[in-house]
Design a protein around this motif. Sequence first.
Motif, PDB file in Angstrom:
ATOM      1  N   GLU A 101       0.698  -1.389  -0.015  1.00 23.55           N
ATOM      2  CA  GLU A 101      -0.005  -0.121  -0.028  1.00 23.55           C
ATOM      3  C   GLU A 101       0.747   1.458   0.012  1.00 23.55           C
ATOM      4  OE1 GLU A 101      -1.901   3.389   1.830  1.00 23.55           O
ATOM      5  OE2 GLU A 101      -0.460   2.167   2.846  1.00 23.55           O
ATOM      6  N   PRO A 102       1.933   1.310   0.885  1.00 23.68           N
ATOM      7  CA  PRO A 102       2.678   2.581   0.687  1.00 23.68           C
ATOM      8  C   PRO A 102       3.558   2.858  -0.954  1.00 23.68           C
ATOM      9  CG  PRO A 102       3.412   1.313   2.674  1.00 23.68           C
ATOM     10  CD  PRO A 102       2.579   0.374   1.781  1.00 23.68           C
ATOM     11  N   LEU A 103       3.738   1.880  -1.524  1.00 23.25           N
ATOM     12  CA  LEU A 103       4.257   2.215  -2.892  1.00 23.25           C
ATOM     13  C   LEU A 103       3.024   2.408  -3.829  1.00 23.25           C
ATOM     14  CD1 LEU A 103       6.701  -0.788  -3.545  1.00 23.25           C
ATOM     15  CD2 LEU A 103       7.458   1.501  -3.174  1.00 23.25           C
ATOM     16  N   GLU A 104       1.872   2.144  -3.620  1.00 24.72           N
ATOM     17  CA  GLU A 104       0.760   2.404  -4.480  1.00 24.72           C
ATOM     18  C   GLU A 104       0.414   3.906  -4.177  1.00 24.72           C
ATOM     19  OE1 GLU A 104      -2.333  -0.277  -3.790  1.00 24.72           O
ATOM     20  OE2 GLU A 104      -1.873  -1.727  -5.270  1.00 24.72           O
ATOM     21  N   ARG A 105       0.718   4.215  -2.916  1.00 25.00           N
ATOM     22  CA  ARG A 105       0.463   5.467  -2.589  1.00 25.00           C
ATOM     23  C   ARG A 105       1.476   6.641  -3.264  1.00 25.00           C
ATOM     24  NH1 ARG A 105       0.822   7.050   2.701  1.00 25.00           N
ATOM     25  NH2 ARG A 105       1.341   5.072   3.331  1.00 25.00           N
ATOM     26  N   ALA A 106       2.664   6.079  -3.187  1.00 29.30           N
ATOM     27  CA  ALA A 106       3.704   6.818  -3.875  1.00 29.30           C
ATOM     28  C   ALA A 106       3.585   6.823  -5.624  1.00 29.30           C
ATOM     29  CB  ALA A 106       4.920   6.308  -3.476  1.00 29.30           C
ATOM     30  N   HIS A 126       4.159  11.696  -1.466  1.00 32.51           N
ATOM     31  CA  HIS A 126       2.507  11.401  -1.047  1.00 32.51           C
ATOM     32  C   HIS A 126       2.727  11.032   0.378  1.00 32.51           C
ATOM     33  CE1 HIS A 126       1.149  12.197  -5.210  1.00 32.51           C
ATOM     34  NE2 HIS A 126       1.993  11.233  -5.526  1.00 32.51           N
ATOM     35  N   GLY A 127       3.201  11.435   1.106  1.00 34.21           N
ATOM     36  CA  GLY A 127       3.434  11.067   2.398  1.00 34.21           C
ATOM     37  C   GLY A 127       3.957   9.819   2.797  1.00 34.21           C
ATOM     38  N   VAL A 128       4.637   9.221   2.211  1.00 34.93           N
ATOM     39  CA  VAL A 128       5.425   7.864   2.308  1.00 34.93           C
ATOM     40  C   VAL A 128       6.585   8.360   3.102  1.00 34.93           C
ATOM     41  CG1 VAL A 128       6.394   5.680   1.427  1.00 34.93           C
ATOM     42  CG2 VAL A 128       4.226   6.877   0.306  1.00 34.93           C
ATOM     43  N   PRO A 129       7.087   7.647   4.124  1.00 35.47           N
ATOM     44  CA  PRO A 129       8.548   7.728   4.784  1.00 35.47           C
ATOM     45  C   PRO A 129       9.410   7.767   3.851  1.00 35.47           C
ATOM     46  CG  PRO A 129       6.868   6.724   6.065  1.00 35.47           C
ATOM     47  CD  PRO A 129       6.361   6.508   4.907  1.00 35.47           C
ATOM     48  N   ALA A 130      10.435   8.692   3.809  1.00 32.33           N
ATOM     49  CA  ALA A 130      11.593   8.403   3.032  1.00 32.33           C
ATOM     50  C   ALA A 130      12.468   7.252   3.540  1.00 32.33           C
ATOM     51  CB  ALA A 130      12.489   9.758   3.410  1.00 32.33           C
ATOM     52  N   GLY A 131      12.456   6.814   4.713  1.00 34.92           N
ATOM     53  CA  GLY A 131      13.095   5.724   5.267  1.00 34.92           C
ATOM     54  C   GLY A 131      12.591   4.445   4.312  1.00 34.92           C
ATOM     55  N   TYR A 132      11.545   4.355   4.220  1.00 33.23           N
ATOM     56  CA  TYR A 132      10.726   3.190   3.552  1.00 33.23           C
ATOM     57  C   TYR A 132      11.133   3.397   1.979  1.00 33.23           C
ATOM     58  CZ  TYR A 132       7.180   0.278   1.376  1.00 33.23           C
ATOM     59  OH  TYR A 132       6.553  -1.003   0.823  1.00 33.23           O
ATOM     60  N   LEU A 133      10.998   4.361   1.433  1.00 29.66           N
ATOM     61  CA  LEU A 133      11.394   4.660   0.095  1.00 29.66           C
ATOM     62  C   LEU A 133      12.868   4.019  -0.157  1.00 29.66           C
ATOM     63  CD1 LEU A 133       9.361   7.717  -1.061  1.00 29.66           C
ATOM     64  CD2 LEU A 133       9.062   5.339  -1.794  1.00 29.66           C
ATOM     65  N   LEU A 134      13.844   4.653   0.800  1.00 26.41           N
ATOM     66  CA  LEU A 134      15.203   4.265   0.773  1.00 26.41           C
ATOM     67  C   LEU A 134      15.562   2.695   0.823  1.00 26.41           C
ATOM     68  CD1 LEU A 134      16.770   7.102   2.962  1.00 26.41           C
ATOM     69  CD2 LEU A 134      16.971   6.887   0.484  1.00 26.41           C
ATOM     70  N   ARG A 135      14.614   1.942   1.632  1.00 26.92           N
ATOM     71  CA  ARG A 135      14.773   0.608   1.814  1.00 26.92           C
ATOM     72  C   ARG A 135      14.482   0.065   0.359  1.00 26.92           C
ATOM     73  NH1 ARG A 135      12.468   1.558   7.068  1.00 26.92           N
ATOM     74  NH2 ARG A 135      10.569   1.128   6.328  1.00 26.92           N
ATOM     75  N   GLN A 136      13.218   0.559  -0.171  1.00 27.65           N
ATOM     76  CA  GLN A 136      12.827  -0.078  -1.451  1.00 27.65           C
ATOM     77  C   GLN A 136      14.042   0.169  -2.600  1.00 27.65           C
ATOM     78  OE1 GLN A 136      10.038  -2.320  -1.829  1.00 27.65           O
ATOM     79  NE2 GLN A 136      10.161  -1.532   0.575  1.00 27.65           N
ATOM     80  N   LEU A 137      14.466   1.328  -2.464  1.00 29.42           N
ATOM     81  CA  LEU A 137      15.631   1.668  -3.354  1.00 29.42           C
ATOM     82  C   LEU A 137      16.824   0.652  -3.222  1.00 29.42           C
ATOM     83  CD1 LEU A 137      16.585   3.662  -5.933  1.00 29.42           C
ATOM     84  CD2 LEU A 137      17.349   5.046  -4.141  1.00 29.42           C
ATOM     85  N   PHE A 138      16.958   0.420  -1.953  1.00 24.91           N
ATOM     86  CA  PHE A 138      18.355  -0.418  -1.663  1.00 24.91           C
ATOM     87  C   PHE A 138      18.211  -1.761  -2.186  1.00 24.91           C
ATOM     88  CE2 PHE A 138      20.364  -3.375   1.195  1.00 24.91           C
ATOM     89  CZ  PHE A 138      21.572  -3.147   1.029  1.00 24.91           C
ATOM     90  N   VAL A 139      16.754  -2.176  -2.028  1.00 25.37           N
ATOM     91  CA  VAL A 139      16.544  -3.684  -2.711  1.00 25.37           C
ATOM     92  C   VAL A 139      16.713  -3.666  -4.116  1.00 25.37           C
ATOM     93  CG1 VAL A 139      14.815  -5.552  -2.858  1.00 25.37           C
ATOM     94  CG2 VAL A 139      15.003  -4.329  -0.498  1.00 25.37           C
ATOM     95  N   ALA A 140      16.253  -2.673  -4.635  1.00 21.93           N
ATOM     96  CA  ALA A 140      16.233  -2.635  -6.183  1.00 21.93           C
ATOM     97  C   ALA A 140      17.758  -2.453  -6.662  1.00 21.93           C
ATOM     98  CB  ALA A 140      15.277  -1.458  -6.772  1.00 21.93           C
ATOM     99  N   LEU A 141      18.534  -1.530  -5.930  1.00 22.66           N
ATOM    100  CA  LEU A 141      19.929  -1.598  -6.112  1.00 22.66           C
ATOM    101  C   LEU A 141      20.684  -2.687  -5.853  1.00 22.66           C
ATOM    102  CD1 LEU A 141      20.458   2.419  -5.576  1.00 22.66           C
ATOM    103  CD2 LEU A 141      20.325   1.045  -7.942  1.00 22.66           C
ATOM    104  N   LEU A 180      12.987   1.621 -10.804  1.00 21.76           N
ATOM    105  CA  LEU A 180      14.267   2.413 -10.559  1.00 21.76           C
ATOM    106  C   LEU A 180      13.913   4.109 -10.583  1.00 21.76           C
ATOM    107  CD1 LEU A 180      16.790   2.093  -9.140  1.00 21.76           C
ATOM    108  CD2 LEU A 180      17.933   1.980 -11.377  1.00 21.76           C
ATOM    109  N   PRO A 181      13.498   4.288 -11.708  1.00 24.74           N
ATOM    110  CA  PRO A 181      13.067   5.663 -11.946  1.00 24.74           C
ATOM    111  C   PRO A 181      12.006   6.193 -11.169  1.00 24.74           C
ATOM    112  CG  PRO A 181      13.201   4.580 -14.133  1.00 24.74           C
ATOM    113  CD  PRO A 181      13.290   3.612 -13.249  1.00 24.74           C
ATOM    114  N   ALA A 182      11.187   5.434 -10.868  1.00 21.99           N
ATOM    115  CA  ALA A 182       9.865   6.003 -10.036  1.00 21.99           C
ATOM    116  C   ALA A 182      10.267   6.101  -8.745  1.00 21.99           C
ATOM    117  CB  ALA A 182       8.753   4.997 -10.140  1.00 21.99           C
ATOM    118  N   LEU A 183      11.244   5.163  -7.916  1.00 20.87           N
ATOM    119  CA  LEU A 183      11.579   5.413  -6.835  1.00 20.87           C
ATOM    120  C   LEU A 183      12.759   6.682  -6.539  1.00 20.87           C
ATOM    121  CD1 LEU A 183      12.406   1.581  -5.719  1.00 20.87           C
ATOM    122  CD2 LEU A 183      10.473   3.041  -4.907  1.00 20.87           C
TER     123      LEU A 183
END
Length: 651
Positions: A252-257, A279-294, A266-269
């Motif tokens: 759900e947080p990724l859908e809100r973003a 859209h109110g999603v914590p930056a820490g959550y997005l950074l964790r998703q970006l780390f998994v992608a990278l 990768l470009p979307a993150l």
Amino acid sequence: MKLRKELWFGFTLMAIIVAGALYMLLSAPVITNGHIGLLMLSLVVVAIMLGFPTAFTLMGMGVLFTWLAYERDWHRTLDLMVQATYKTMANDVLISIPLFVFMGYLVERANLIEKLFKSLHLSLARVPGSLAVATLVTCAVFATATGIVGAVVTLMGLLALPAMLRGGYSVPLSAGCITAGGCLGILIPPSVLLIVYGATAGVSVVKLYAGAFFPGLMLAGLYILYVILLAKLKPSLAPPLTAEQRRVPLPEPLERAGAEGQRRALPALLAALKGRRNHGVPAGYLLRQLFVALLPALVFAAAALWSYERVTRPVTEEVIPGLQQMGGDAAEPAGDADGGVAEPPAEGLQEPGADGLAEPPGSEASEAAAAPQAGQPSGAATGPAGPAEAAPAGAGEAARLQVPPGYWIGVAAGAVALIAYYALLSFTRLEIFKMLLSSFFPLVILIMAVLGSIVFGLATPTEAAAVGAFGGFLLAAAYRQLNFTVVKESVFLTAKTSAMVCWLFVGSAIFSSAFALLGGQELVERWVLGLNLTKLEFLVLSQVIIFILGWPLEWTEIIVIFMPIFVPLLDNFGVDPLFFGLLVALNLQTAFLSPPVAMAAFYLKGVSPPHVSLNQIFAGMLPFMGIQILAILLLYAFPGIGLWLPELLYK
């Protein structure tokens, strides 16, 4: 009605064995101890088919016929029993069996198989017969980690069979994939079968593991290739997944973003991290998703740097400071000509000068060599000691080797693959990668750590088994399944399985000693050599016998009873025991797949829906038995499949 047919088959087979033994005794001009030994062998097989415990049947028959061979002398009989038992249980290799079994039970109770199957069938959704292929891969990975055929077949019967039947797959194909895939654990290392064969035949378990690696992968690859070709030629047997079955829900947080299934991840993150676009999603959550992608890029970079350091590392000779060999070259002084104390060298002690232990004829040469040093500062000597002292400094500053072209080719290929991966990485694929990261990769890392430490000589099988058991603890703890109940059940089942294997070894040792004492082995050897067989004919005969024995007997009984009979014959035909063991390991898959005692079929029938009949399961296993025969032929035609890796690593 089916049960009666099986009983008739079993009784007929037992009658043939007994009739053959009686005919042998009656037709022999003189009944020798060797004939009595063959009678003992026949009685053991019949008793096991009647359901008597294998280990105690072997011990009982062995003790009884040893008593007859020693002319009813109980003291010598009991001495032989004690010596055979002690010799068997003193084998250090057997320690690895309970450790590997314990690892398997811990991994089984970590509930990884459901996540593993789901992530694999989603990642292979575009492959023809994706559910069947995912079943085979899951069985191969899980069977390798556990080595317990019954557990793998049962769990996959509960998990994969309903999914394949809901997807419109044919019952025989579904059953064949589960039973054949579940049996791969007795071939692919770390396999208990290979440990038992190695201990029985006196072959290195390390070499057996290295040799069985590629044949195991070949057999699994042939299974997968068959399923893909069948699904491609007859789509009705294995329909492709529907769009609903391939749908992967996003968090759900990724859908809100702003994440969407087919949108590039990768470009979307990166865009979501800028300003208010998250859209109110914590930056820490997005950074964790970006780390998994990278993560693949980071692993690739680390591997490339480590490989660069390895391929360019300068080759330096090992310098051992300290004491040197006495009696060396006398023209290698360490002090001055007068025997005074010279400045200590940069590294450790060197050979004494003329006043020391040098040989007398070299004293004059030592004085001539040391004279120019009187008016020079330390370190400026031009005598023979100069180059010796300068060598270590020069070695430390040696230039790195030139990078080989193969390194740049590998890096370029990896970079191209990485670019293609990120070009295709959508949010759906990112979620599948996260599922694989939590189920597939931990198991693969555990298996490769155990196998790698054995194959590359970093640890013995027993030490690697201890590492695997500890890894099973960590996996169970990581998935929050490690509690007292799980540990208690795993320890109990491990003790039960290990006791069964150890009693089998004891029974086999006593039986083999009695068989050899009676001269049965010598009689069999004379009979085989009297046939004037070639190497190929001997291998065909032995494998056919093992194939037929796989019908009424399990692999443990075949290994402990019949391998001591076959192995002494190998030298007469120039057959490598390692190569023979690989052929036997491939062939013994039939012990679980061949009717009427196909244990894998009964495991699956016990958890399958009522409309799935035993005949359908048997029909599904037959094509995979044909693939096993093809694998045996390929291994014989190209022995390098099994022997290349052991020869490369253990020259």
